[in-house]
Write a protein that holds these residues in place. Structure first.
Motif, PDB file in Angstrom:
ATOM      1  N   ARG A 127       0.829  -1.205   0.000  1.00 42.39           N
ATOM      2  CA  ARG A 127       0.000   0.000   0.000  1.00 42.39           C
ATOM      3  C   ARG A 127       0.868   1.262   0.000  1.00 42.39           C
ATOM      4  O   ARG A 127       0.537   2.262  -0.642  1.00 42.39           O
ATOM      5  CB  ARG A 127      -0.918  -0.035   1.225  1.00 42.39           C
ATOM      6  CG  ARG A 127      -2.100   0.895   1.175  1.00 42.39           C
ATOM      7  CD  ARG A 127      -3.090   0.584   2.296  1.00 42.39           C
ATOM      8  NE  ARG A 127      -2.452   0.496   3.587  1.00 42.39           N
ATOM      9  CZ  ARG A 127      -2.087   1.561   4.311  1.00 42.39           C
ATOM     10  NH1 ARG A 127      -2.313   2.780   3.854  1.00 42.39           N
ATOM     11  NH2 ARG A 127      -1.499   1.395   5.482  1.00 42.39           N
TER      12      ARG A 127
ATOM     13  N   ASN B 119       1.949   1.674  -3.391  1.00 39.72           N
ATOM     14  CA  ASN B 119       0.782   2.054  -4.192  1.00 39.72           C
ATOM     15  C   ASN B 119       0.525   3.555  -4.119  1.00 39.72           C
ATOM     16  O   ASN B 119       0.276   4.218  -5.135  1.00 39.72           O
ATOM     17  CB  ASN B 119      -0.443   1.284  -3.677  1.00 39.72           C
ATOM     18  CG  ASN B 119      -1.647   1.377  -4.596  1.00 39.72           C
ATOM     19  OD1 ASN B 119      -1.625   2.032  -5.614  1.00 39.72           O
ATOM     20  ND2 ASN B 119      -2.706   0.706  -4.213  1.00 39.72           N
TER      21      ASN B 119
ATOM     22  N   TYR C  62       0.613  -7.004  -3.387  1.00 37.16           N
ATOM     23  CA  TYR C  62      -0.791  -7.381  -3.199  1.00 37.16           C
ATOM     24  C   TYR C  62      -1.055  -8.791  -3.737  1.00 37.16           C
ATOM     25  O   TYR C  62      -1.757  -9.589  -3.113  1.00 37.16           O
ATOM     26  CB  TYR C  62      -1.713  -6.409  -3.929  1.00 37.16           C
ATOM     27  CG  TYR C  62      -1.805  -5.023  -3.362  1.00 37.16           C
ATOM     28  CD1 TYR C  62      -1.769  -4.767  -1.986  1.00 37.16           C
ATOM     29  CD2 TYR C  62      -1.980  -3.923  -4.216  1.00 37.16           C
ATOM     30  CE1 TYR C  62      -1.891  -3.479  -1.483  1.00 37.16           C
ATOM     31  CE2 TYR C  62      -2.103  -2.635  -3.722  1.00 37.16           C
ATOM     32  CZ  TYR C  62      -2.065  -2.412  -2.366  1.00 37.16           C
ATOM     33  OH  TYR C  62      -2.185  -1.146  -1.871  1.00 37.16           O
TER      34      TYR C  62
ATOM     35  N   SER D  16      -5.761  -7.662   0.858  1.00 40.11           N
ATOM     36  CA  SER D  16      -4.863  -7.562  -0.301  1.00 40.11           C
ATOM     37  C   SER D  16      -5.620  -7.834  -1.597  1.00 40.11           C
ATOM     38  O   SER D  16      -5.353  -7.206  -2.626  1.00 40.11           O
ATOM     39  CB  SER D  16      -3.695  -8.532  -0.153  1.00 40.11           C
ATOM     40  OG  SER D  16      -2.876  -8.168   0.943  1.00 40.11           O
TER      41      SER D  16
ATOM     42  N   PHE E  57      -7.331  -4.516  -2.361  1.00 35.66           N
ATOM     43  CA  PHE E  57      -6.439  -3.485  -2.900  1.00 35.66           C
ATOM     44  C   PHE E  57      -5.936  -3.845  -4.299  1.00 35.66           C
ATOM     45  O   PHE E  57      -5.789  -2.971  -5.157  1.00 35.66           O
ATOM     46  CB  PHE E  57      -5.264  -3.236  -1.953  1.00 35.66           C
ATOM     47  CG  PHE E  57      -5.614  -2.372  -0.771  1.00 35.66           C
ATOM     48  CD1 PHE E  57      -5.982  -1.041  -0.948  1.00 35.66           C
ATOM     49  CD2 PHE E  57      -5.589  -2.887   0.509  1.00 35.66           C
ATOM     50  CE1 PHE E  57      -6.310  -0.241   0.136  1.00 35.66           C
ATOM     51  CE2 PHE E  57      -5.926  -2.096   1.602  1.00 35.66           C
ATOM     52  CZ  PHE E  57      -6.284  -0.765   1.418  1.00 35.66           C
TER      53      PHE E  57
ATOM     54  N   THR F 274      -8.684  -2.987  -6.602  1.00 35.72           N
ATOM     55  CA  THR F 274      -8.821  -1.546  -6.840  1.00 35.72           C
ATOM     56  C   THR F 274      -7.762  -1.038  -7.821  1.00 35.72           C
ATOM     57  O   THR F 274      -8.017  -0.097  -8.570  1.00 35.72           O
ATOM     58  CB  THR F 274      -8.722  -0.742  -5.527  1.00 35.72           C
ATOM     59  OG1 THR F 274      -7.447  -0.940  -4.917  1.00 35.72           O
ATOM     60  CG2 THR F 274      -9.831  -1.123  -4.557  1.00 35.72           C
TER      61      THR F 274
END
Length: 267
Positions: A164, A167, A183, A194, A197, A200
């Motif tokens: 993250r 990210n 992830y 995970s 994410f 996404t």
């Protein structure tokens, strides 16, 4: 007078009779409070707080926090502040933040030595405290460093937080390739957050999936949703519409991922 009008008048009369007891309650509670008649203030505030009145919840919280008219009870005060904070009451939010910050400082006393000694869960928790300014000022670089220590020990929550950080560029340069790889490794091990994410990233089309982004997003988010991730569920609905005639392909990939990558308990 027709039937509808009689009903309307009757409903209005009932509402007017019911209003004064509630509408004036908080004003009356404030008057009692100012006059140091705390028992009367609490009697006015309690039904309002139960009904969701944020002002009443905040004032009750302050009374229990300061021990005004009642025995001091920080746990109960926190409950009242949380009720006010949930509807965006600014004073309740500030009061809750103050209590939480005190709790975080107490937590740090035991957490920091554990993290320094190599406890991966403590390292990950300390990273979050630095990220969100819990108990001390926000420090993205320190958050990243602690997440990396936890991730290097194989802690899945630490690996997710490190991904993250890549990210979103938290304490380090933004790197979508590293984020996706982190992830993905966790998602394949069954880590639900995970999966979310990763989904996404596909959804935002910042992954390496290219033209297959929507299908990948749908599959991963649906697996996360099936494992209880509420936000993922809402995104799946949107993606199902977006996929249209290709929805069956998305469902096939979802079935494959759901079979291979079972949910794992977060560590």
């Amino acid at each position: 007078m027709n039937h509808f009008f009689r009903l309307l008048v009757g409903a209005t009369m009932v509402a007017m009779c019911a209003l004064p007891a509630h509408a004036a309650s908080f004003k009356q509670a404030k008057k009692h409070y100012a006059a140091a008649d705390y028992s009367a203030a609490i009697a006015e505030l309690q039904p309002l707080a139960k009904a969701g009145n944020a002002d009443a919840n905040n004032l009750l919280g302050e009374m229990y926090l300061q021990g005004v008219g009642v025995n001091s009870d920080i746990t109960l005060a926190k409950t009242f502040f949380e009720a006010g904070a949930r509807v965006g009451h600014l004073a309740a939010l500030a009061n809750l933040a103050d209590i939480l910050n005190r709790e975080y400082k107490v937590e740090l006393v035991t957490l920091e030595p554990l993290a320094e000694a190599g406890n991966a869960k403590a390292q990950n928790r300390l990273g979050r405290m630095y990220e969100f300014g819990q108990g001390h000022s926000i420090n993205p670089q320190a958050a990243y460093a602690w997440y990396k220590k936890a991730a290097d020990q194989g802690l899945m929550n630490g690996r997710m937080n490190l991904a993250r950080a890549h990210n979103f560029g938290l304490g380090t340069e933004q790197d979508f390739v590293k984020a996706e790889a982190g992830y993905l490794a966790n998602a394949k091990a069954g880590h639900v957050d995970s999966m979310f994410f990763l989904g996404t990233m596909h959804f935002a089309q910042v992954s390496q999936a290219g033209l297959d982004s929507d299908r990948q997003a749908y599959a991963w988010l649906k697996v996360a949703a099936q494992n209880g991730h509420a936000t993922a569920a809402a995104m799946v609905t949107r993606l199902a519409i977006k996929l249209g005639d290709n929805l069956s392909q998305g469902d096939a990939l979802y079935q494959d991922y759901a079979t291979r990558y079972t949910s794992a308990a977060a560590n």
